[in-house]
Each structure stands twice: as structure tokens, then as C-alpha cells.
Design a protein around this motif. Structure first.
Motif, mmCIF file in Angstrom:
data_model
loop_
_atom_site.group_PDB
_atom_site.id
_atom_site.type_symbol
_atom_site.label_atom_id
_atom_site.label_comp_id
_atom_site.label_asym_id
_atom_site.label_seq_id
_atom_site.Cartn_x
_atom_site.Cartn_y
_atom_site.Cartn_z
ATOM 1 N N ARG A 48 0.819 -1.208 0.000
ATOM 2 C CA ARG A 48 0.000 0.000 0.000
ATOM 3 C C ARG A 48 0.860 1.268 0.000
ATOM 4 N NH1 ARG A 48 -4.580 -0.767 4.530
ATOM 5 N NH2 ARG A 48 -2.760 -0.614 5.869
ATOM 6 N N SER A 49 2.125 1.141 -0.356
ATOM 7 C CA SER A 49 2.993 2.314 -0.394
ATOM 8 C C SER A 49 2.571 3.241 -1.534
ATOM 9 C CB SER A 49 4.450 1.890 -0.575
ATOM 10 O OG SER A 49 4.629 1.195 -1.793
ATOM 11 N N GLY A 50 2.969 4.499 -1.438
ATOM 12 C CA GLY A 50 2.567 5.482 -2.437
ATOM 13 C C GLY A 50 3.006 5.142 -3.844
ATOM 14 N N SER A 51 4.121 4.432 -3.973
ATOM 15 C CA SER A 51 4.645 4.106 -5.300
ATOM 16 C C SER A 51 3.808 3.062 -6.031
ATOM 17 C CB SER A 51 6.087 3.608 -5.192
ATOM 18 O OG SER A 51 6.164 2.452 -4.364
ATOM 19 N N THR A 52 2.858 2.437 -5.320
ATOM 20 C CA THR A 52 2.017 1.418 -5.957
ATOM 21 C C THR A 52 0.576 1.890 -6.152
ATOM 22 O OG1 THR A 52 1.331 0.366 -3.864
ATOM 23 C CG2 THR A 52 3.409 -0.381 -4.853
ATOM 24 N N ALA A 53 0.329 3.180 -5.962
ATOM 25 C CA ALA A 53 -1.044 3.699 -6.051
ATOM 26 C C ALA A 53 -1.696 3.371 -7.386
ATOM 27 C CB ALA A 53 -1.051 5.206 -5.806
ATOM 28 N N SER A 54 -0.914 3.410 -8.459
ATOM 29 C CA SER A 54 -1.471 3.156 -9.790
ATOM 30 C C SER A 54 -1.680 1.664 -10.056
ATOM 31 C CB SER A 54 -0.551 3.738 -10.871
ATOM 32 O OG SER A 54 0.728 3.110 -10.824
ATOM 33 N N ASP A 55 -1.243 0.829 -9.148
ATOM 34 C CA ASP A 55 -1.334 -0.621 -9.347
ATOM 35 C C ASP A 55 -2.539 -1.254 -8.657
ATOM 36 O OD1 ASP A 55 1.101 -0.656 -10.767
ATOM 37 O OD2 ASP A 55 2.229 -0.699 -8.887
ATOM 38 N N ARG A 56 -3.326 -0.488 -7.956
ATOM 39 C CA ARG A 56 -4.389 -1.064 -7.124
ATOM 40 C C ARG A 56 -5.420 -1.844 -7.941
ATOM 41 N NH1 ARG A 56 -3.256 1.783 -2.344
ATOM 42 N NH2 ARG A 56 -0.994 2.017 -2.519
ATOM 43 N N ASP A 57 -5.778 -1.340 -9.114
ATOM 44 C CA ASP A 57 -6.726 -2.079 -9.952
ATOM 45 C C ASP A 57 -6.120 -3.399 -10.416
ATOM 46 O OD1 ASP A 57 -8.715 -0.217 -9.705
ATOM 47 O OD2 ASP A 57 -8.251 0.835 -11.579
ATOM 48 N N LEU A 58 -4.822 -3.388 -10.712
ATOM 49 C CA LEU A 58 -4.136 -4.625 -11.074
ATOM 50 C C LEU A 58 -4.198 -5.626 -9.926
ATOM 51 C CD1 LEU A 58 -2.273 -6.319 -12.936
ATOM 52 C CD2 LEU A 58 -0.337 -5.109 -11.898
ATOM 53 N N TYR A 59 -4.010 -5.140 -8.705
ATOM 54 C CA TYR A 59 -4.080 -6.017 -7.529
ATOM 55 C C TYR A 59 -5.483 -6.607 -7.382
ATOM 56 C CZ TYR A 59 0.327 -3.767 -6.034
ATOM 57 O OH TYR A 59 1.610 -3.296 -5.954
ATOM 58 N N ARG A 60 -6.494 -5.784 -7.581
ATOM 59 C CA ARG A 60 -7.876 -6.270 -7.459
ATOM 60 C C ARG A 60 -8.161 -7.353 -8.513
ATOM 61 N NH1 ARG A 60 -8.514 -0.726 -6.127
ATOM 62 N NH2 ARG A 60 -9.494 -0.445 -4.084
ATOM 63 N N GLN A 61 -7.686 -7.139 -9.717
ATOM 64 C CA GLN A 61 -7.874 -8.136 -10.769
ATOM 65 C C GLN A 61 -7.173 -9.444 -10.408
ATOM 66 O OE1 GLN A 61 -6.549 -6.376 -14.468
ATOM 67 N NE2 GLN A 61 -7.766 -4.522 -14.125
ATOM 68 N N ALA A 62 -5.992 -9.327 -9.829
ATOM 69 C CA ALA A 62 -5.237 -10.517 -9.446
ATOM 70 C C ALA A 62 -5.948 -11.282 -8.333
ATOM 71 C CB ALA A 62 -3.832 -10.127 -8.998
ATOM 72 N N VAL A 63 -6.504 -10.560 -7.357
ATOM 73 C CA VAL A 63 -7.245 -11.221 -6.283
ATOM 74 C C VAL A 63 -8.455 -11.944 -6.849
ATOM 75 C CG1 VAL A 63 -8.653 -10.864 -4.227
ATOM 76 C CG2 VAL A 63 -6.447 -9.698 -4.432
ATOM 77 N N SER A 64 -9.164 -11.309 -7.780
ATOM 78 C CA SER A 64 -10.318 -11.965 -8.407
ATOM 79 C C SER A 64 -9.906 -13.251 -9.103
ATOM 80 C CB SER A 64 -10.979 -11.012 -9.414
ATOM 81 O OG SER A 64 -11.581 -9.918 -8.764
ATOM 82 N N LYS A 65 -8.745 -13.227 -9.754
ATOM 83 C CA LYS A 65 -8.254 -14.427 -10.416
ATOM 84 C C LYS A 65 -7.896 -15.509 -9.390
ATOM 85 C CE LYS A 65 -6.074 -13.815 -14.205
ATOM 86 N NZ LYS A 65 -5.082 -13.500 -15.272
ATOM 87 N N ILE A 66 -7.316 -15.093 -8.268
ATOM 88 C CA ILE A 66 -6.990 -16.051 -7.204
ATOM 89 C C ILE A 66 -8.258 -16.724 -6.693
ATOM 90 C CG2 ILE A 66 -6.193 -16.236 -4.809
ATOM 91 C CD1 ILE A 66 -4.120 -14.067 -5.500
ATOM 92 N N LEU A 67 -9.306 -15.936 -6.491
ATOM 93 C CA LEU A 67 -10.553 -16.490 -5.946
ATOM 94 C C LEU A 67 -11.142 -17.559 -6.856
ATOM 95 C CD1 LEU A 67 -12.288 -13.306 -4.474
ATOM 96 C CD2 LEU A 67 -10.976 -15.070 -3.276
#
Length: 238
Positions: A48-67
């Protein structure tokens, strides 16, 4: 499990591996029922560091794939990347996936009653998955309580989670740019070369804190740096 992300123009997606060393093991979990041979525990650490702010949607997509890859008996552990010591760690989420409804027994099950139970079970699982996604959103949208991106400390925590499992296979997913910012060092400023990597491995091995992830499948989503050369050096370290 398939790769969870795509390579970005200024980034990279790589499979991380860690060497093994002594790691204090937690007591083995005492499962009261048998688990499928394919059962797994998936540990997800979110940056959740500031340098990853633009990656949050990518993280959400990855979690959906994990599920979509999780099944009955699988365990999901989610936490922000943390500087908390392994002794004080408490997972943000730790849930086991529910059992499906058994196949209808034509000799003993009433068809209408079974259909009603199947409907309730379907709703139960849908609500369960919705809860997990909402939790991930709350973690990603929440303010980080840690001033550091302590990936190395998080790896030690993950190793202890896996050490406590003697029946489920381990999968670790790091959703991060993989830029360490902690007492260990700042990858944006350090010269992360072979000499640095060798010294750090030996230091952790001597201190008996090098995490044992030798039997764990490890995936990284969203790793990137300011330049291709810097990204390659960080990839090589991990």
C-alpha cells in the motif's frame, strides 16, 4: 496457478524464489477433518505504499483471479505488507473456503428440499466471495499504518504461516513493486548488485532468520522500478 499479471511497459512480472535456512516453526495445525490432496493455503501480501497507487486495480484483478482458483478446504490469508514482527503479526483476513453441497442422494434426499438447500448454499458461497472482495477493497483503500515497505519481514511471516501447515500446499503472492524500504535498506538508493545480495543472504543465514520458502510457489504481481536497469537489478535480488 497461472501468472497473475501482465508485464507493463516500465515494469516486469517475475516468479520469485527464496533460499532456505533455519526458521522457527510454529506448532502444526491440528485439522479435525481430512483435507483434499489438492488443498492449499494462499498467502497474499498487498503493498500500500505510495509508489504502488497506480497498481491497485491490477491487484484487485489478481485477487479476483486467485478467488477463481480457490476450492473447498483451501485457506486464504491476506495482509498488507507489514513491518510488524512475526511474533506480533495478525492477519487482516484468514478464512477457509466452505464445503460445497454434497451430490444429491436419489435414495434419501427429497428433490424439492435438496434444490432449496442448493439454492441456499449457492447464496452462501456468493456472499462469502463478496465479503472477501470487499475486504480486499478496504485493505487497498485504507491508509497504510506502516511507514516502511518491509517485504523481507513479510517473507519471514509468510514462512511461519506455511511452517504451521502440514497438509495444505503453500502459495505466496506478493502484490508489490518489490522495492524494499525498511531498516534493512532502501532499494531506491542502494546499489542492489550481486555483492549486496550475497552479503544479505549470509547475514540472514547467520542470524537464522532467512525464510524457508523452498516448498512454496511464489508469484509477484506488479513489480516495477524507475528504469529497466533498476527493475532488472531488483528482480535479480529477489
Amino acid at each position: 496457478m497461472n501468472k497473475l499479471g501482465t508485464v507493463r511497459p516500465a515494469g516486469l512480472l517475475f516468479l520469485a524464489t527464496c533460499l532456505l535456512s533455519g526458521c522457527e516453526q510454529l506448532s502444526k495445525l491440528d485439522h479435525q477433518r481430512s483435507l483434499p490432496a489438492t488443498a492449499k493455503v494462499v498467502v497474499v501480501f498487498l503493498d500500500r505504499s505510495g509508489s504502488t497507487a497506480s497498481d491497485r486495480d491490477l491487484y484487485r484483478q489478481a485477487v479476483s483471479k486467485i478467488l477463481t482458483k480457490m476450492h473447498a478446504g483451501d485457506r486464504l490469508v491476506i495482509s498488507p505488507i507489514t513491518a510488524t514482527s512475526s511474533a506480533d503479526f495478525v492477519a487482516s483476513l484468514d478464512r477457509e473456503f466452505p464445503e460445497p453441497l454434497p451430490t444429491m442422494d436419489i435414495l434419501f434426499d427429497n428433490e424439492l428440499e435438496y434444490e432449496e438447500r442448493a439454492k441456499r448454499k449457492k447464496e452462501e458461497i456468493r456472499a462469502f466471495l463478496t465479503e472477501l472482495r470487499q475486504h480486499v477493497d478496504s485493505v487497498l483503500d485504507g491508509e497504510s499504518k506502516s511507514p516502511r515497505t518491509a517485504i523481507i519481514e513479510s517473507l519471514r511471516i509468510a514462512a511461519q504461516v506455511f511452517a504451521a501447515e502440514d497438509k495444505r500446499k503453500g502459495v505466496l503472492v506478493l502484490m508489490s513493486d518489490m522495492i524494499e524500504e525498511s531498516d534493512f535498506g532502501d532499494f531506491d538508493r542502494l546499489s542492489v548488485n550481486d555483492s549486496f545480495t550475497t552479503k544479505e543472504i549470509e547475514r540472514q543465514r547467520a542470524a537464522r532468520v532467512l525464510p524457508d520458502l523452498s516448498r512454496v510457489k511464489i508469484y509477484v504481481v506488479g513489480a516495477h522500478a524507475k528504469s529497466p536497469d533498476r527493475a532488472a537489478a531488483i528482480e535479480h535480488f529477489w
